[in-house]
Design an enzyme around this catalytic site. Structure first.
Site, PDB file in Angstrom:
ATOM      1  N   GLU A 159       7.797  -9.030 -10.920  1.00 37.69           N
ATOM      2  CA  GLU A 159       8.409  -9.886  -9.913  1.00 37.69           C
ATOM      3  C   GLU A 159       7.599 -11.147  -9.680  1.00 37.69           C
ATOM      4  O   GLU A 159       6.370 -11.159  -9.803  1.00 37.69           O
ATOM      5  CB  GLU A 159       8.575  -9.104  -8.598  1.00 37.69           C
ATOM      6  N   CYS A 176       4.241 -17.246  -6.515  1.00 37.19           N
ATOM      7  CA  CYS A 176       3.385 -16.076  -6.686  1.00 37.19           C
ATOM      8  C   CYS A 176       3.762 -15.419  -8.013  1.00 37.19           C
ATOM      9  O   CYS A 176       4.918 -15.021  -8.211  1.00 37.19           O
ATOM     10  CB  CYS A 176       3.589 -15.115  -5.521  1.00 37.19           C
ATOM     11  N   CYS A 189      -0.110  -2.054 -11.741  1.00 33.52           N
ATOM     12  CA  CYS A 189      -1.519  -2.364 -11.508  1.00 33.52           C
ATOM     13  C   CYS A 189      -2.327  -1.075 -11.580  1.00 33.52           C
ATOM     14  O   CYS A 189      -1.911  -0.043 -11.037  1.00 33.52           O
ATOM     15  CB  CYS A 189      -1.710  -3.023 -10.142  1.00 33.52           C
ATOM     16  N   CYS A 226      -5.091   0.096  -5.090  1.00 36.45           N
ATOM     17  CA  CYS A 226      -5.459  -0.097  -3.684  1.00 36.45           C
ATOM     18  C   CYS A 226      -4.512   0.700  -2.797  1.00 36.45           C
ATOM     19  O   CYS A 226      -3.293   0.687  -2.992  1.00 36.45           O
ATOM     20  CB  CYS A 226      -5.417  -1.578  -3.320  1.00 36.45           C
ATOM     21  N   CYS A 233      -1.325  -0.988  -1.042  1.00 34.74           N
ATOM     22  CA  CYS A 233      -0.462  -1.844  -1.857  1.00 34.74           C
ATOM     23  C   CYS A 233       0.626  -1.021  -2.528  1.00 34.74           C
ATOM     24  O   CYS A 233       0.335  -0.146  -3.337  1.00 34.74           O
ATOM     25  CB  CYS A 233      -1.311  -2.582  -2.908  1.00 34.74           C
ATOM     26  N   CYS A 273       3.488  -9.745   1.023  1.00 35.10           N
ATOM     27  CA  CYS A 273       2.272  -9.319   0.338  1.00 35.10           C
ATOM     28  C   CYS A 273       2.200  -7.795   0.230  1.00 35.10           C
ATOM     29  O   CYS A 273       2.379  -7.078   1.211  1.00 35.10           O
ATOM     30  CB  CYS A 273       1.057  -9.845   1.102  1.00 35.10           C
TER      31      CYS A 273
END
Length: 373
Positions: free
Chosen positions: A91, A104, A111, A115, A118, A344
Site C-alpha cells: 500500500e 508514504c 515486515c 513491532c 503495528c 500510521c
C-alpha cells in the site's frame, strides 16, 4: 523477458543504454520521459532516435504496479493497494496538506521486524520489493495526481519511506530508488524532503549516511531497553546505546541537523511521566550535547490483535509538554486517513506470512508490560 526501466536510477539506465550502443545523453532523455512526463509508450518519446525506440520496444518496458483498490478519505487522503504478484500486495498513501503533498511508500511486502503496535508488522513478511516496485508507487501516484488535479506541476513534494516494511532491510533496492527520487532529471526532490524511517538497523544507517544521506526518522517508541525489547524486537540486536550512537554518526552527513524520533503513544505502557523523563535523559546523555532531535508523538491506531490501547488526548498533551519544557521540539502527529485504514501502523496488504508472526505476536501479548521507573 524484457526489462522494466523503472528498476534503474540514472546511472543504471545509462549502463543499460550503453549496452544497446547508445550514449549517455540518450539515457538522460529517456529518464526524463519516464519520470518527469510519466511516459510508458516509447512511441511517445519523440526526441529519441527512431532506431533507439525500436531497440527499446524489443527489450524494455515501463510498467506500473496493477492497482487493486483505491480509497479516498474524507480528509483527501488517498490509499492505493498495489498487486506485486504471488498473492502479495503493498500500500501507498498520499497525504495532501496546504504546503505540501506527501507520499508514504512501501519497501517490502509485509515486515519482518514485528513491532507489537503495528498491524502491518503483525501480518508477517513475504519479500523485499524491487527498486522498480518501490519507484512505481511514486511514478503512478505523481502522474495520476497530475491528471486528477489538471496540472503539469509536481504534486508530490515529500516522500516518506514509512509504508509497509523496514526500508533498511531492503537496502540494495532502496538506494537506487532514493537516487531516482532525488535526481533532477527524475523527480527532483530535496534530500530534506525524502525521509527514510527505520526501526534501528544500525549497520545500514551508517551505510546510508555514506551512500545517500536523506532525512532520517527512527522508530523509538520506548525510553529504555527492557521496554523497547518488547515493543520493537530489533532492539535486542541493536540496543538503545548503539542506536543513538549511530544517530549521532548519521547527523554528520544528514541534510537536516536533527533526527526525528517517532514515538507511538500506548496507554499505560510508554506514556507515563517517568517515561518522558527517561526520554529526556536518554537523548541528553549521548555525546557532549546529546542527540539533536525532535519527537513526533503518534496516536496509536488500535487493532484487536495488539492487546494495546491508545493513550488519552490529555496524557499525550501532558507527555508532550514535559518534552517541550525540557527544550526538545515535540509535535503530535495529526491522524490522517483512519477512515480508510491509511493511518500510521494500519497498512496491511494481503501477504503470505513466512515468519510465523502469529505465534510470535501471541507470545508477546502474554507478557505484561509495566512502567519502568
Amino acid at each position: 523477458m524484457t526489462t522494466n526501466l523503472l528498476d534503474f536510477d540514472l546511472n543504471g539506465l545509462t549502463a543499460f543504454c550503453e549496452g544497446l550502443g547508445e550514449k549517455r545523453f540518450r539515457a538522460t532523455q529517456l529518464f526524463r520521459w519516464i519520470h518527469q512526463r510519466g511516459a510508458s509508450d516509447f512511441d511517445q518519446m519523440s526526441d529519441l532516435a527512431k532506431s533507439l525506440r525500436e531497440k527499446l520496444r524489443g527489450c524494455a518496458h515501463v510498467t506500473a504496479l496493477p492497482v487493486v483498490t483505491e480509497h479516498i478519505s474524507a480528509d483527501g487522503t488517498i490509499k492505493w493497494l498495489f498487486d506485486v504478484g504471488d498473492g502479495n500486495a503493498v500500500e501507498s498513501v498520499f497525504i495532501p496538506e496546504d504546503d505540501r503533498g506527501t507520499l508514504c511508500v512501501s519497501s517490502q511486502a509485509g515486515c519482518a521486524v514485528g513491532c507489537r503496535f503495528c498491524s502491518t508488522g503483525h501480518q508477517g513478511f513475504s519479500r523485499n520489493l524491487t527498486t522498480g516496485e518501490i519507484i512505481a508507487q511514486l511514478w503512478y501516484a505523481e502522474h495520476f495526481l497530475r491528471k486528477r488535479f489538471g496540472t503539469d506541476e509536481r504534486v508530490i513534494s515529500n516522500v516518506v519511506m514509512m509504508g509497509m516494511g523496514e526500508p533498511l532491510q531492503n537496502y540494495s533496492a532502496l538506494v537506487p530508488a532514493l537516487r531516482t527520487m532525488l535526481d533532477d532529471h527524475g523527480y527532483g526532490l530535496s534530500r530534506r524532503r525524502v525521509t527514510v524511517s527505520t526501526s534501528g538497523v544500525v549497520p545500514f544507517m551508517d551505510r546510508l549516511a555514506q551512500d545517500c544521506p536523506v532525512a532520517l526518522a527512527v522508530s523509538l517508541h520506548a525510553p529504555n531497553d527492557a521496554l523497547r525489547d518488547n515493543l520493537v524486537p530489533l532492539n535486542r540486536k541493536y540496543p538503545l546505546k548503539e542506536l543513538l550512537q549511530a544517530c549521532n554518526r548519521y547527523l554528520e552527513h544528514a541534510p537536516r541537523d536533527f533526527i526525528t524520533f517517532e514515538y507511538c503513544m500506548l496507554e499505560g505502557v510508554n506514556d507515563q511521566k517517568e517515561h518522558a523523563q527517561q526520554l529526556i535523559d536518554l537523548v541528553r546523555g549521548q555525546g557532549a550535547d546529546g542527540v539533536s532531535c525532535k519527537f513526533n508523538l503518534i496516536p496509536f491506531n488500535p487493532f484487536p490483535a495488539s492487546g494495546l490501547k491508545r493513550s488519552s488526548a490529555a496524557q499525550v498533551t501532558a507527555f508532550s509538554k514535559m518534552l517541550s519544557d525540557a527544550g526538545i521540539v515535540t509535535t503530535v502527529r495529526k491522524t490522517r486517513g483512519d477512515d480508510i485504514d491509511a493511518a500510521c501502523g494500519q497498512l496491511a496488504g494481503d501477504v503470505r506470512d513466512r515468519t510465523r508472526v502469529e505465534q510470535r505476536m501471541a507470545k508477546l501479548r502474554t507478557i505484561e508490560i509495566k512502567p519502568t521507573a
